[in-house]
Design a protein around this motif. Structure first.
Motif, PDB file in Angstrom:
ATOM      1  N   TYR A 243      14.422  -8.812  -4.145  1.00 41.10           N
ATOM      2  CA  TYR A 243      13.979  -7.744  -3.256  1.00 41.10           C
ATOM      3  C   TYR A 243      12.454  -7.669  -3.209  1.00 41.10           C
ATOM      4  O   TYR A 243      11.862  -7.278  -2.198  1.00 41.10           O
ATOM      5  CB  TYR A 243      14.565  -6.411  -3.712  1.00 41.10           C
ATOM      6  CG  TYR A 243      16.073  -6.353  -3.557  1.00 41.10           C
ATOM      7  CD1 TYR A 243      16.649  -6.238  -2.296  1.00 41.10           C
ATOM      8  CD2 TYR A 243      16.904  -6.443  -4.660  1.00 41.10           C
ATOM      9  CE1 TYR A 243      18.032  -6.201  -2.138  1.00 41.10           C
ATOM     10  CE2 TYR A 243      18.282  -6.409  -4.519  1.00 41.10           C
ATOM     11  CZ  TYR A 243      18.843  -6.293  -3.261  1.00 41.10           C
ATOM     12  OH  TYR A 243      20.201  -6.266  -3.111  1.00 41.10           O
ATOM     13  N   TRP A 244      11.810  -8.048  -4.313  1.00 43.02           N
ATOM     14  CA  TRP A 244      10.344  -8.031  -4.354  1.00 43.02           C
ATOM     15  C   TRP A 244       9.774  -9.044  -3.364  1.00 43.02           C
ATOM     16  O   TRP A 244       8.872  -8.737  -2.581  1.00 43.02           O
ATOM     17  CB  TRP A 244       9.864  -8.318  -5.765  1.00 43.02           C
ATOM     18  CG  TRP A 244       8.380  -8.543  -5.871  1.00 43.02           C
ATOM     19  CD1 TRP A 244       7.716  -9.728  -6.004  1.00 43.02           C
ATOM     20  CD2 TRP A 244       7.361  -7.543  -5.818  1.00 43.02           C
ATOM     21  NE1 TRP A 244       6.365  -9.545  -6.060  1.00 43.02           N
ATOM     22  CE2 TRP A 244       6.116  -8.203  -5.942  1.00 43.02           C
ATOM     23  CE3 TRP A 244       7.366  -6.160  -5.687  1.00 43.02           C
ATOM     24  CZ2 TRP A 244       4.904  -7.524  -5.927  1.00 43.02           C
ATOM     25  CZ3 TRP A 244       6.154  -5.486  -5.677  1.00 43.02           C
ATOM     26  CH2 TRP A 244       4.936  -6.168  -5.800  1.00 43.02           C
ATOM     27  N   ALA A 247      10.317  -7.882   0.145  1.00 40.80           N
ATOM     28  CA  ALA A 247       9.392  -6.813   0.527  1.00 40.80           C
ATOM     29  C   ALA A 247       8.006  -7.361   0.819  1.00 40.80           C
ATOM     30  O   ALA A 247       7.338  -6.937   1.773  1.00 40.80           O
ATOM     31  CB  ALA A 247       9.329  -5.767  -0.588  1.00 40.80           C
ATOM     32  N   ARG A 253       8.563  -4.224   7.823  1.00 43.57           N
ATOM     33  CA  ARG A 253       9.967  -3.837   7.748  1.00 43.57           C
ATOM     34  C   ARG A 253      10.223  -3.000   6.485  1.00 43.57           C
ATOM     35  O   ARG A 253      10.988  -2.034   6.518  1.00 43.57           O
ATOM     36  CB  ARG A 253      10.841  -5.092   7.733  1.00 43.57           C
ATOM     37  CG  ARG A 253      12.337  -4.806   7.814  1.00 43.57           C
ATOM     38  CD  ARG A 253      13.127  -6.090   7.681  1.00 43.57           C
ATOM     39  NE  ARG A 253      12.710  -7.080   8.678  1.00 43.57           N
ATOM     40  CZ  ARG A 253      13.165  -8.335   8.697  1.00 43.57           C
ATOM     41  NH1 ARG A 253      14.033  -8.733   7.749  1.00 43.57           N
ATOM     42  NH2 ARG A 253      12.758  -9.169   9.622  1.00 43.57           N
ATOM     43  N   THR A 254       9.573  -3.364   5.397  1.00 45.28           N
ATOM     44  CA  THR A 254       9.765  -2.631   4.142  1.00 45.28           C
ATOM     45  C   THR A 254       9.241  -1.215   4.245  1.00 45.28           C
ATOM     46  O   THR A 254       9.899  -0.254   3.837  1.00 45.28           O
ATOM     47  CB  THR A 254       9.043  -3.366   2.996  1.00 45.28           C
ATOM     48  OG1 THR A 254       9.576  -4.688   2.880  1.00 45.28           O
ATOM     49  CG2 THR A 254       9.226  -2.624   1.682  1.00 45.28           C
ATOM     50  N   VAL A 255       8.022  -1.079   4.806  1.00 44.39           N
ATOM     51  CA  VAL A 255       7.437   0.256   4.962  1.00 44.39           C
ATOM     52  C   VAL A 255       8.286   1.105   5.900  1.00 44.39           C
ATOM     53  O   VAL A 255       8.555   2.292   5.635  1.00 44.39           O
ATOM     54  CB  VAL A 255       5.988   0.150   5.488  1.00 44.39           C
ATOM     55  CG1 VAL A 255       5.446   1.535   5.831  1.00 44.39           C
ATOM     56  CG2 VAL A 255       5.102  -0.519   4.450  1.00 44.39           C
ATOM     57  N   GLY A 257      11.488   0.778   6.585  1.00 43.34           N
ATOM     58  CA  GLY A 257      12.754   1.104   5.923  1.00 43.34           C
ATOM     59  C   GLY A 257      12.584   2.194   4.879  1.00 43.34           C
ATOM     60  O   GLY A 257      13.423   3.095   4.758  1.00 43.34           O
ATOM     61  N   THR A 258      11.481   2.121   4.141  1.00 46.09           N
ATOM     62  CA  THR A 258      11.208   3.156   3.143  1.00 46.09           C
ATOM     63  C   THR A 258      10.988   4.500   3.803  1.00 46.09           C
ATOM     64  O   THR A 258      11.456   5.542   3.328  1.00 46.09           O
ATOM     65  CB  THR A 258       9.975   2.769   2.302  1.00 46.09           C
ATOM     66  OG1 THR A 258      10.186   1.492   1.697  1.00 46.09           O
ATOM     67  CG2 THR A 258       9.715   3.804   1.207  1.00 46.09           C
ATOM     68  N   GLY A 259      10.257   4.493   4.931  1.00 48.38           N
ATOM     69  CA  GLY A 259      10.014   5.737   5.659  1.00 48.38           C
ATOM     70  C   GLY A 259      11.299   6.350   6.182  1.00 48.38           C
ATOM     71  O   GLY A 259      11.513   7.571   6.080  1.00 48.38           O
ATOM     72  N   ALA A 261      14.304   5.910   4.986  1.00 54.28           N
ATOM     73  CA  ALA A 261      15.075   6.399   3.846  1.00 54.28           C
ATOM     74  C   ALA A 261      14.535   7.735   3.353  1.00 54.28           C
ATOM     75  O   ALA A 261      15.297   8.650   3.016  1.00 54.28           O
ATOM     76  CB  ALA A 261      15.040   5.370   2.723  1.00 54.28           C
ATOM     77  N   ALA A 262      13.194   7.856   3.314  1.00 51.95           N
ATOM     78  CA  ALA A 262      12.583   9.099   2.861  1.00 51.95           C
ATOM     79  C   ALA A 262      12.902  10.244   3.813  1.00 51.95           C
ATOM     80  O   ALA A 262      13.229  11.362   3.386  1.00 51.95           O
ATOM     81  CB  ALA A 262      11.071   8.918   2.742  1.00 51.95           C
TER      82      ALA A 262
END
Length: 273
Positions: A243-244, A247, A253-255, A257-259, A261-262
């Motif tokens: 996953y690292w 990312a 895409r990671t940012v 997806g994190t946004g 999810a948050a």
């Protein structure tokens, strides 16, 4: 006073554990960047082969020193060789390491001491030689030098069947140390179930120091093991997905997806209220 290091292509680098793994890769990369090298390991044949490879251009850029860094006199001989061959050294890399698998009650005290002599005392011996040499130099620009100690997450946290410390570098060390401080029992269970099994291979069982057919030490803990292997000889276990890496490869895409999810988490909490 700030230490001013020479550019790498003007440096003499001492590197222990140079016959395989991290040491072998580092030697090749440093030589490619123009450094002159003093390469130390127990496997003299592998060191000679590596020096032949690095000196193939005709210029003597690398010398070999067959040495057991668990012996202080051998470490002193490495430093003496560097000075005799190149007049000095600028960077000393303590990289050599050995390890042993087994439950604490199974591993002999002799084997435990052997591991500690190599991965701990050798660093002390190397640092003492490096600091003494750097303090004795007064060559103006570039005076002083660097010491690089290769460490591991196992320096902060033991794993089941791996009480002695291994050599490994990377961000995992910091992550595991933090997790171990916050969630010690959870990390213990993770280590037990995932870490040490991933290092095992059916075709490479543990070897005793001596056997009835060979009264002399034969295990790599006590004698020179394989050489010229960058990644080792253990087939072991290969992670199917990182996953690292995913990312780092796809940061947007990671940012995103994190946004998402948050926001989903915040919306869920707002709904419950």
């Amino acid at each position: 006073m700030a230490v001013r290091l020479r550019p790498l292509d003007q440096q003499v680098v001492v590197l222990t554990g140079a016959s395989s793994g991290i040491g072998l890769s580092t030697a090749r990369l440093a030589a490619r960047r123009g450094a002159r090298l003093v390469l130390a390991a127990r496997n003299e044949a592998a060191l000679r082969q590596l020096c032949d490879e690095l000196n193939a251009g005709g210029e003597r850029r690398a010398v070999a020193v067959a040495a057991d860094v668990a012996r202080e006199e051998d470490v002193a001989r490495i430093a003496e060789t560097a000075v005799a061959e190149f007049g000095r050294f600028d960077t000393w890399v303590n990289n050599a390491g050995v390890s042993v698998f087994g439950e604490t009650t199974q591993v002999t005290i002799e084997d435990f001491r052997r591991v500690f002599d190599v991965v701990s005392w050798s660093v002390v011996y190397g640092c003492r030689q490096a600091v003494a040499h750097y303090r004795s130099r007064g060559d103006g620009a570039g005076a002083g030098g660097a010491v690089v100690n290769v460490g591991s997450l196992f320096g902060d946290r033991a794993t089941p069947l791996h009480g002695p410390r291994d050599m490994f570098v990377g961000s995992q060390a910091k992550t595991t140390a933090l997790a171990g401080a916050l969630f010690p029992r959870l990390v213990d269970r993770y280590m037990e179930r995932h870490m040490w099994p991933s290092q095992m291979a059916d075709d490479r069982p543990s070897q005793p120091r001596e056997t009835p057919d060979s009264p002399q030490p034969t295990a790599a803990l006590w004698t020179a093991g394989y050489g010229m292997h960058v990644r080792g000889s253990n087939a072991g276990w290969h992670r199917r997905r990182s996953y690292w890496v995913a990312a780092r490869t796809h940061p947007v895409r990671t940012v995103a997806g994190t946004g998402v999810a948050a926001l989903g988490l915040l919306a869920s909490r707002a709904t419950r209220r």
